[in-house]
Scaffold this motif. Structure first.
Motif, PDB file in Angstrom:
ATOM      1  N   ALA A   8       0.841  -1.197   0.000  1.00  9.03           N
ATOM      2  CA  ALA A   8       0.000   0.000   0.000  1.00  9.03           C
ATOM      3  C   ALA A   8       0.876   1.247   0.000  1.00  9.03           C
ATOM      4  O   ALA A   8       2.005   1.230   0.486  1.00  9.03           O
ATOM      5  CB  ALA A   8      -0.900  -0.007   1.233  1.00  9.03           C
ATOM      6  N   PRO A   9       0.352   2.343  -0.530  1.00 10.77           N
ATOM      7  CA  PRO A   9       1.116   3.596  -0.496  1.00 10.77           C
ATOM      8  C   PRO A   9       1.234   4.123   0.932  1.00 10.77           C
ATOM      9  O   PRO A   9       0.452   3.760   1.814  1.00 10.77           O
ATOM     10  CB  PRO A   9       0.276   4.541  -1.367  1.00 10.77           C
ATOM     11  N   ARG A  11       0.853   6.853   3.909  1.00 15.47           N
ATOM     12  CA  ARG A  11      -0.342   7.648   4.222  1.00 15.47           C
ATOM     13  C   ARG A  11      -0.337   8.983   3.488  1.00 15.47           C
ATOM     14  O   ARG A  11      -1.342   9.394   2.918  1.00 15.47           O
ATOM     15  CB  ARG A  11      -0.435   7.865   5.734  1.00 15.47           C
ATOM     16  N   GLU A  13       0.951   9.737   0.727  1.00 15.38           N
ATOM     17  CA  GLU A  13       1.020   9.618  -0.730  1.00 15.38           C
ATOM     18  C   GLU A  13      -0.344   9.426  -1.386  1.00 15.38           C
ATOM     19  O   GLU A  13      -0.430   9.417  -2.617  1.00 15.38           O
ATOM     20  CB  GLU A  13       1.913   8.426  -1.107  1.00 15.38           C
ATOM     21  N   VAL A  14      -1.391   9.263  -0.603  1.00 10.20           N
ATOM     22  CA  VAL A  14      -2.716   8.999  -1.165  1.00 10.20           C
ATOM     23  C   VAL A  14      -3.433  10.320  -1.422  1.00 10.20           C
ATOM     24  O   VAL A  14      -3.739  11.054  -0.477  1.00 10.20           O
ATOM     25  CB  VAL A  14      -3.567   8.121  -0.224  1.00 10.20           C
ATOM     26  N   GLU A  16      -6.302  13.013  -1.857  1.00  6.02           N
ATOM     27  CA  GLU A  16      -7.622  13.099  -1.243  1.00  6.02           C
ATOM     28  C   GLU A  16      -8.716  12.653  -2.196  1.00  6.02           C
ATOM     29  O   GLU A  16      -9.723  12.063  -1.791  1.00  6.02           O
ATOM     30  CB  GLU A  16      -7.872  14.533  -0.778  1.00  6.02           C
ATOM     31  N   VAL A  18      -8.836  10.237  -4.115  1.00  6.00           N
ATOM     32  CA  VAL A  18      -9.011   8.787  -4.123  1.00  6.00           C
ATOM     33  C   VAL A  18     -10.257   8.390  -3.346  1.00  6.00           C
ATOM     34  O   VAL A  18     -11.019   7.495  -3.749  1.00  6.00           O
ATOM     35  CB  VAL A  18      -7.758   8.085  -3.548  1.00  6.00           C
ATOM     36  N   TRP A  92      -2.709   0.564   6.683  1.00  2.57           N
ATOM     37  CA  TRP A  92      -3.933   0.809   5.920  1.00  2.57           C
ATOM     38  C   TRP A  92      -4.892  -0.378   5.984  1.00  2.57           C
ATOM     39  O   TRP A  92      -6.107  -0.212   6.136  1.00  2.57           O
ATOM     40  CB  TRP A  92      -3.591   1.086   4.455  1.00  2.57           C
ATOM     41  N   GLU A 186      -8.159  -1.386   0.110  1.00  4.17           N
ATOM     42  CA  GLU A 186      -6.722  -1.105   0.166  1.00  4.17           C
ATOM     43  C   GLU A 186      -6.119  -1.010  -1.236  1.00  4.17           C
ATOM     44  O   GLU A 186      -5.313  -0.120  -1.521  1.00  4.17           O
ATOM     45  CB  GLU A 186      -6.014  -2.192   0.978  1.00  4.17           C
ATOM     46  N   LEU A 189      -6.469   2.320  -2.989  1.00  6.50           N
ATOM     47  CA  LEU A 189      -5.669   3.469  -2.558  1.00  6.50           C
ATOM     48  C   LEU A 189      -4.748   3.948  -3.673  1.00  6.50           C
ATOM     49  O   LEU A 189      -4.346   5.113  -3.698  1.00  6.50           O
ATOM     50  CB  LEU A 189      -4.835   3.103  -1.318  1.00  6.50           C
ATOM     51  N   TRP A 190      -4.383   3.037  -4.583  1.00  7.26           N
ATOM     52  CA  TRP A 190      -3.628   3.424  -5.768  1.00  7.26           C
ATOM     53  C   TRP A 190      -4.624   3.870  -6.831  1.00  7.26           C
ATOM     54  O   TRP A 190      -5.478   3.094  -7.244  1.00  7.26           O
ATOM     55  CB  TRP A 190      -2.791   2.253  -6.301  1.00  7.26           C
ATOM     56  N   PRO A 191      -4.598   5.120  -7.271  1.00  4.68           N
ATOM     57  CA  PRO A 191      -5.580   5.597  -8.252  1.00  4.68           C
ATOM     58  C   PRO A 191      -5.645   4.699  -9.484  1.00  4.68           C
ATOM     59  O   PRO A 191      -4.630   4.324 -10.059  1.00  4.68           O
ATOM     60  CB  PRO A 191      -5.051   6.999  -8.613  1.00  4.68           C
TER      61      PRO A 191
END
Length: 278
Positions: A8-9, A11, A13-14, A16, A18, A92, A186, A189-191
């Motif tokens: 997971a990225p 915190r 790096e995500v 908003e 997303v 996450w 989870e 979380l990566w677009p």
């Protein structure tokens, strides 16, 4: 070829944006926990679980550290016997699991009860077919509600363009998808990264009561006895869930797999008014 482990990225790096994706819509009232600068402490999670009820059970989140693990209990047994949900700090996966507890406590308790029964039957070092099914649904599950049972026919055949092409049915709520598995959240979380859900399907009756009906069905052992009961649903195909949907050859992608020879899915679970009254 072995699959690479999902990471997971961080915190910060995500983006908003997303959390504005439809996959997070069912957890919108908890977006503050996802957007805050710092990870929430277990006490903050406990307060929110209490506010939304834990299916009549006293449960709390507990930091997973060496002191907690000294009890030697299986993760599921600890929840059932001690009411402690082991939660890793700054993680996450476990935070998103908490969000599912907030919104679907009855289902989570039903899964936990079944897991504990299976552990008692086969031992903590073995995994039964039922445990595999329960875990698949817990991690990657979704619930699909149908107004009409026959709406599932295109899905039965893996006719993905026709199934996802029912845009009016999705838009009007005749087909509804509730994302349950925290691993699905989870991955998102990566677009642009949408995984494939493992689904249970309910049809007919008063679908506003789907959670209590499904929780009872799981507790009674009428579903999730084998992973083959679960239907794959590539989430990227849901109308409006992927920007790539209008590109030529979209449904030729690896996630939209053809039906395997001999594969037959169970019929949707029926929600009958008499069952809701019990």
């Amino acid at each position: 070829m072995a699959r690479s482990r999902f990471i997971a990225p961080a915190r910060g790096e995500v983006p908003e944006a997303v959390f504005a994706h439809p996959i997070f819509a069912g957890y919108a009232r908890h977006h503050d926990l996802l957007l805050a600068d710092a990870w929430p402490e277990p006490a903050m999670l406990d307060a929110r679980l209490d506010a939304h009820s834990a299916a009549g059970r006293r449960l709390r989140f507990s930091t997973q550290d060496a002191a907690l693990l000294q009890d030697g209990l299986h993760y599921e047994t600890r929840i059932h016997d001690a009411g402690l949900i082991a939660t890793r700090a700054g993680n996450w996966h476990d935070l998103l699991n908490a969000l599912v507890w907030f919104e679907h406590a009855a289902l989570k308790c039903a899964l936990n009860l079944r897991q504990v029964r299976e552990i008692a039957a086969v031992g903590p070092r073995m995994r039964s077919r039922a445990q595999c099914a329960l875990t698949h649904f817990d991690e990657a599950g979704a619930v699909v509600l149908l107004e009409h049972e026959d709406d599932v026919k295109a899905w039965d055949a893996h006719d993905w363009p026709r199934w996802f092409g029912q845009r009016e049915a999705f838009a009007q709520g005749r087909i509804r998808v509730h994302v349950f598995g925290h691993a699905l959240l989870e991955h998102a979380l990566w677009p642009g990264r949408m995984a494939t859900a493992k689904c249970l399907v309910l049809a007919g009756g008063d679908t506003t009561q789907w959670q209590s009906h499904l929780a009872r069905t799981i507790r009674d052992g009428r579903v999730l006895n084998d992973p083959q009961e679960l239907r794959p649903l590539p989430l990227a195909g849901l109308p409006g869930w992927s920007d790539a949907q209008h590109q030529p050859g979209f449904f030729d992608g690896d996630m939209f797999r053809p039906l395997r020879s001999g594969r037959v899915y169970p019929r949707p679970l029926r929600i009958e008014p008499a069952q809701l009254a019990r």
